[in-house]
Write an enzyme that holds these catalytic residues in place. Structure first.
Site, short mmCIF file in Angstrom:
data_model
loop_
_atom_site.label_atom_id
_atom_site.label_comp_id
_atom_site.label_asym_id
_atom_site.label_seq_id
_atom_site.Cartn_x
_atom_site.Cartn_y
_atom_site.Cartn_z
NE ARG A 37 0.68 0.29 5.45
CZ ARG A 37 -0.32 -0.56 5.25
NH1 ARG A 37 -1.06 -0.45 4.18
NH2 ARG A 37 -0.58 -1.51 6.11
NE ARG A 41 -5.32 -6.59 9.16
CZ ARG A 41 -5.68 -5.50 9.82
NH1 ARG A 41 -5.55 -4.31 9.25
NH2 ARG A 41 -6.17 -5.57 11.03
CG ASP A 42 -2.58 -4.51 4.05
OD1 ASP A 42 -3.73 -4.93 4.30
OD2 ASP A 42 -2.21 -3.35 4.28
NE ARG A 97 -3.31 -2.92 0.57
CZ ARG A 97 -2.87 -4.11 0.19
NH1 ARG A 97 -1.73 -4.22 -0.49
NH2 ARG A 97 -3.55 -5.20 0.47
CE LYS A 130 -11.77 4.13 4.36
NZ LYS A 130 -10.74 3.73 3.38
CD GLU A 131 -13.06 0.27 6.95
OE1 GLU A 131 -11.89 -0.14 7.00
OE2 GLU A 131 -13.37 1.43 6.60
CD GLN A 171 -9.69 1.36 1.11
OE1 GLN A 171 -10.51 2.26 1.33
NE2 GLN A 171 -8.45 1.39 1.61
CG ASP A 198 -7.32 -1.36 9.83
OD1 ASP A 198 -6.85 -2.21 10.61
OD2 ASP A 198 -6.83 -1.13 8.71
CB THR A 209 -7.32 -2.91 -2.94
OG1 THR A 209 -8.31 -3.72 -2.28
CG2 THR A 209 -7.51 -3.08 -4.43
#
Length: 793
Positions: free
Chosen positions: A345, A351-352, A335, A627-628, A681, A484, A700
C-alpha cells in the site's frame, strides 16, 4: 499464560519467555528508514517504502524469519546458539532470554552456557541506517574462544514483489563484494545510484571471514537454525553471483572470565564511500550509548506531555507508554508495513490518516499539523477525499477517482462517503489544543485544482455530502462509509455518515461562531435541523438506530432482520455526534451492552451475515465472528468508550476499556496471540472456535480512537478554545488519581479527588490555590507550572 510484563518506569515491555504465540514486534526508525523487529530478531528494513525500498528479506505468514541474526559458536565445544532464542532455538531449560522492547529500540539479553549476550537494535535519530550493538560477556570461570557471526539476508531487488516472484530476472542482477570490514551488494537496475547499493559492516573488531552468498552460508538443505558456516565455525569467504545475496561477517574473540567485548554491526542502503563514512563514526563504540539515550529522550519527551497515575496499572501502562507510542507508529506508517502488511500500500489512506492524527495531537500538535496540512491538500475540489494519498503526493496536480489514470495508478476507482468528514473532529481538536486560530485562514490547495482556506475546505467537505443525499434525506454510502465491506452505493443511505455530517455541522458552527460569521452559522443550523428531523423520522427503531438503507430500500440493521439486527457504530455515533436524545442514548447504549458485548470486546454487529450478502454486505465472505462479519472490530471500541463517558457511565466505560485493552490479556496471551501491549485490527468473536484471538497488529486506527477515549473521555482532559476542561468520567471505586498535562507550553500537575465515588461530575477546581467553579481552567489564568486540585462530586 504470561510471556512478559510491563516496565512502566523505563517505558518498556519485557518478553521473558521467547516462545511467544506469535511474533511480538517493535518498530524502529522513521519514514525515511523503517525497521520492524520481533522479540526473536525476525523482521525487515526498508528505505521510505516497504514496497519499493526493501533491502532485507522477511518471509510473511511463516515462522518469523529471516531477520537480524547474531550467532555465537564455541570453538572448543563445537556448540552454537543465537543472540535471540531463534533461529537456533536452544532448549529453554538451558537458554534464557529477555527481550526489552522500548520506544524506538529493542534489546535482547540472553544467557547460555555461562555466556551472556546483549543484542541492541535501533535506528539513530535522523539517520537512514540501523545499528546492532552486541555485547558478549564470559560469566564462567574458564577462558572461552568464541566465533561471532552477524547475518542479514539482502533482497535482490528493492521491490518486494519483484524480489520474491520475478526470479528469472532478480536473481541475476545483483552481486556482493567484500571490502574493509563490510559486505557490499550492488544491484544492476535503472534506478538512482543511491538505491543500487547496500552494505553490512562491522565496527569495533576485525572481520576474520565472511560470506556474501546466502546459499553458501546456509548450506544445502539447511535452515537459519543450523547454517553451514556457523556449524563449521568458519565462513567460506563466498560472494554472490547469480544466486541470493547475504551479509555474513565472522569475528573471532577470546574472553577471559568476567571479560566483556563489544562489536557493532551496521546496515543500510549506501555505496562503499557512504558505508565507510558511517563505519568510521563508530570507531569509538561509546557513540552507541549516546545515540540510545538521545532516542529515549526524544520519545519520552513526547510521551511525558501526558502521564497519569490511576488505580489501574493496565490503564496507566497503555496511556503513559504503549497506546501513546502505538499512536505515533500508526501515525507515521499508516497501514504501510508490518508483519501482515507487506508494504504494497504505497501511500496513506485518507480516512485512516486523518483519524490517526487525532491520537497524537495532545502529545505533539506541531507534528500533527504537518500531516493535517497534507491531508487537507488531498481533498478534491468537489469536497471528497482521495482514497489513497501517494507518498509523492503533488497537490493541485493529482487525478481523482473519476480520472482513469489515478484509478490505474492507485487501484481506487470510487469516492468513499466518509473520507473528508473525518476532517471535522480532527481540525477542531487541533485548533483547541494548539490555540492556532489562524490555521482556519491558511490557504491550502486542493488535490486536483484550485485552493481555499481551511475554513472553506471544511465547507466543501459538508457540500460533498449535501450533493449526495438519498430519498430519506441522509447521505448516500457510495463505495464505503468507514466499513469497507458495506457498499450502499450512489442511492443507498448510511446512518454512520449521517452522524458524521451531523457532527460536521456542529463543528462548522462552532468555528463559524468564533470567526463571527452568523450567516454561516444560520446556514449550517438549518441544514442540521433538517438532517435531525430525517434521522428521527426514519432511523430510530424504538430502542436503537438502524445502520442504513440500500438502493432497493432494505433496512440494514433493523431489529426485524434475521441477520445483523443491531450494529455498534450507529448507537455510539448517535451519542458522539449529539444526534441522540438523552433517552435514546440510554436505551441504545443499554442495548449494545446487552446484545453486542463480550469479554473480549464489543461486536461490530450481530448476528453474522450468512444469507444476505453480495453486493451490499460483502462481509458475508468472511467467516462468522471474523472482521466486519460480527467480529470484534477494534477501532469502534474507542468510540464506544467515549460515548459512555459522554452520558456519564464511568463504570461501564472502564469495563469496555478492560474488555478491549491488550494489557488485559497479558496473562492469557495464548488466547489473544498478538502482542499484549498494542491493539490489533480485530478479535474473533463468540461464533468462532477461537474466540478472543486477535489479528493484524500495530497499524490500526484503534490506537487513536482508544487513546482519545482514555484522554478526553475517562480522564476527561478536553482542550477548549479558551482553556482546558477537566471533567473525568471514571469508575465509582476510583477515589483519587493524578495526571500531568502539558498544554500550550504550560505544565499542569493535576490531582483529582473523588471521595464520594461519583462516576462523573466536577464540583470545583482549585488552580494554584484559587477556586474555580465548574470544570474549565482558563488558559489566561495558567502559569508556567500549575498545581490543580479537581474535586468531583
Amino acid at each position: 499464560m504470561q510471556y512478559g510484563y510491563f516496565d512502566e518506569k523505563n517505558k518498556e515491555y519485557l518478553i521473558t519467555k521467547p516462545n511467544t504465540p506469535a511474533p511480538w514486534a517493535n518498530y524502529l526508525g522513521s519514514p525515511e528508514y523503517g525497521a520492524i523487529i520481533s522479540g526473536n530478531a525476525g523482521g525487515y528494513s526498508f528505505v521510505k517504502s516497504g514496497a519499493n525500498g526493501r533491502h532485507i528479506r522477511y518471509h510473511f505468514n511463516s515462522m518469523d524469519e529471516p531477520g537480524r541474526y547474531i550467532y555465537v559458536r564455541d570453538l572448543e565445544k563445537g556448540d552454537y546458539w543465537s543472540g535471540s532464542w531463534q533461529p537456533v532455538g536452544k532448549d529453554l531449560d538451558q537458554y534464557k532470554s529477555v527481550c526489552h522492547h522500548g520506544t524506538g529500540y529493542t534489546n535482547i539479553v540472553s544467557d547460555y552456557d555461562n555466556i551472556r549476550t546483549e543484542s541492541l537494535y535501533y535506528v539513530p535519530l535522523n539517520k537512514t541506517y540501523e545499528v546492532w550493538r552486541l555485547k558478549v560477556r564470559n560469566n564462567g570461570s574458564q577462558a572461552r574462544k568464541l566465533v561471532l557471526f552477524g547475518y542479514v539476508e539482502f533482497t535482490n531487488h528493492n521491490n518486494y514483489e519483484q524480489d520474491n516472484v520475478n526470479l528469472q530476472y532478480t536473481l541475476f542482477i545483483s552481486r556482493t563484494y567484500y571490502k574493509n570490514n563490510m559486505i557490499l551488494q550492488s544491484i544492476n537496475e535503472n534506478v538512482p545510484e543511491d538505491q543500487c547499493w547496500r552494505f553490512f559492516g562491522a565496527a569495533g573488531a576485525e572481520v576474520t571471514a565472511y560470506d556474501g552468498d546466502r546459499d553458501t552460508f546456509l548450506g544445502d538443505y539447511r535452515s537459519y537454525g543450523n547454517p553451514s558456516s556457523v556449524e563449521n565455525g568458519q565462513c567460506a569467504n563466498s560472494l554472490n553471483y547469480n544466486t541470493n545475496s547475504c551479509g555474513a561477517l565472522q569475528i573471532n574473540v577470546e574472553l577471559q572470565p568476567g571479560e566483556e567485548k563489544e562489536v557493532v554491526f551496521l546496515l543500510g542502503q549506501y555505496d562503499e564511500e557512504g558505508a565507510s563514512e558511517i563505519l568510521g563514526q563508530y570507531k569509538d563504540l561509546s557513540v552507541v550509548d549516546k545515540e540510545l539515550e538521545e532516542l529515549k529522550a526524544y520519545w519520552h519527551s513526547k510521551l511525558n506531555r501526558f502521564q497519569v497515575q490511576t488505580p489501574s496499572d493496565n490503564l496507566n501502562n497503555m496511556i503513559n507508554t504503549w497506546n501513546a507510542y502505538q499512536c505515533f507508529i500508526t501515525f507515521i506508517w499508516s497501514r504501510a508495513a508490518s508483519f501482515q502488511y507487506c508494504g504494497l500500500r504505497n501511500g496513506l489512506g485518507y480516512r485512516d490518516t486523518v483519524q490517526d492524527i487525532q491520537g497524537i495531537i495532545h502529545l505533539d500538535h506541531e507534528m500533527a499539523l504537518e500531516r493535517l496540512r497534507l491531508m487537507i491538500s488531498a481533498q478534491v475540489s468537489i469536497g471528497g477525499g482521495l482514497p489513497l494519498v501517494k507518498f509523492d503526493h503533488n497537490p493541485g496536480h493529482e487525478g481523482t477517482p473519476d480520472d482513469p489514470e489515478y484509478v490505474q495508478e492507485t487501484g481506487h476507482p470510487h469516492y468513499r462517503a466518509d473520507d473528508a468528514l473525518w476532517l471535522f473532529p480532527t481540525v477542531i481538536k487541533y485548533l483547541k489544543e494548539s490555540g492556532n486560530w489562524g490555521f482556519t485562514d491558511e490557504v491550502i490547495p486542493y488535490s486536483d485544482h484550485g485552493e481555499d482556506t481551511v475554513y472553506e475546505h471544511l465547507r466543501q467537505a459538508l457540500q460533498f455530502s449535501l450533493d449526495r443525499m438519498g430519498v430519506h434525506g441522509m447521505p448516500v454510502g457510495l463505495y464505503a462509509d468507514w466499513n469497507d465491506c458495506l457498499r450502499l452505493g450512489a442511492k443507498g443511505e448510511s446512518l454512520f455518515v449521517a452522524f458524521q455530517l451531523y457532527m460536521g455541522f456542529n463543528v462548522f458552527m462552532e468555528i463559524a461562531q468564533n470567526k463571527n460569521k452568523p450567516d454561516d452559522v444560520q446556514w449550517a443550523q438549518g441544514l442540521l435541523d433538517e438532517l435531525d428531523t430525517n434521522i428521527q423520522k426514519h432511523a430510530w427503531e424504538n430502542d436503537q438506530f438502524v445502520r442504513g438503507f440500500t438502493e432497493d430500500n432494505y433496512t440494514v440493521g433493523s431489529w426485524e432482520n434475521d441477520e445483523a439486527r443491531i450494529w455498534l457504530n450507529p448507537q455510539s455515533w448517535a451519542v458522539l455526534s449529539g444526534a441522540a436524545r438523552p433517552d435514546q442514548a440510554r436505551l441504545s447504549m443499554d442495548k449494545v451492552y446487552n446484545n453486542l458485548r463480550t469479554e473480549y470486546g464489543t461486536m461490530l454487529c450481530y448476528p453474522p451475515f450468512k444469507e444476505y450478502g453480495m453486493p451490499v454486505a460483502r462481509m458475508v465472505l468472511f467467516n462468522a465472528s471474523t472482521k466486519e462479519n460480527a467480529g470484534i472490530f477494534s477501532q469502534p471500541q474507542g468510540w464506544l468508550i467515549l460515548a459512555e463517558t459522554m452520558i456519564g457511565n464511568g463504570d461501564r466505560a472502564f469495563e469496555y476499556f478492560l474488555d478491549c485493552s491488550p494489557a488485559s490479556m497479558n496473562d492469557k496471551a495464548e488466547i489473544r496471540k498478538l502482542e499484549p501491549y498494542v491493539h490489533g485490527q480485530f478479535v474473533e468473536s463468540k461464533d468462532s472456535p477461537y474466540q478472543g484471538r486477535a489479528h493484524v497488529h500495530w497499524l490500526t486506527g484503534t490506537a487513536s480512537t482508544v487513546m482519545v477515549s482514555l484522554v478526553e473521555g475517562i480522564m476527561g482532559v478536553q482542550p477548549q478554545f479558551d482553556g482546558l476542561c477537566i471533567n473525568p468520567c471514571v469508575p465509582s471505586d476510583w477515589k483519587d488519581f493524578s495526571m500531568v498535562r502539558e498544554f500550550r507550553g504550560k505544565k499542569l500537575n493535576i490531582q483529582v479527588e473523588n471521595k464520594n465515588g461519583v462516576q462523573k461530575g466536577v464540583s470545583h477546581i482549585i488552580l494554584n490555590g484559587k477556586e474555580i467553579q465548574g470544570h474549565l481552567i482558563p488558559a489566561a489564568d495558567m502559569e508556567a507550572e500549575n498545581t490543580v486540585r479537581v474535586i468531583m462530586g
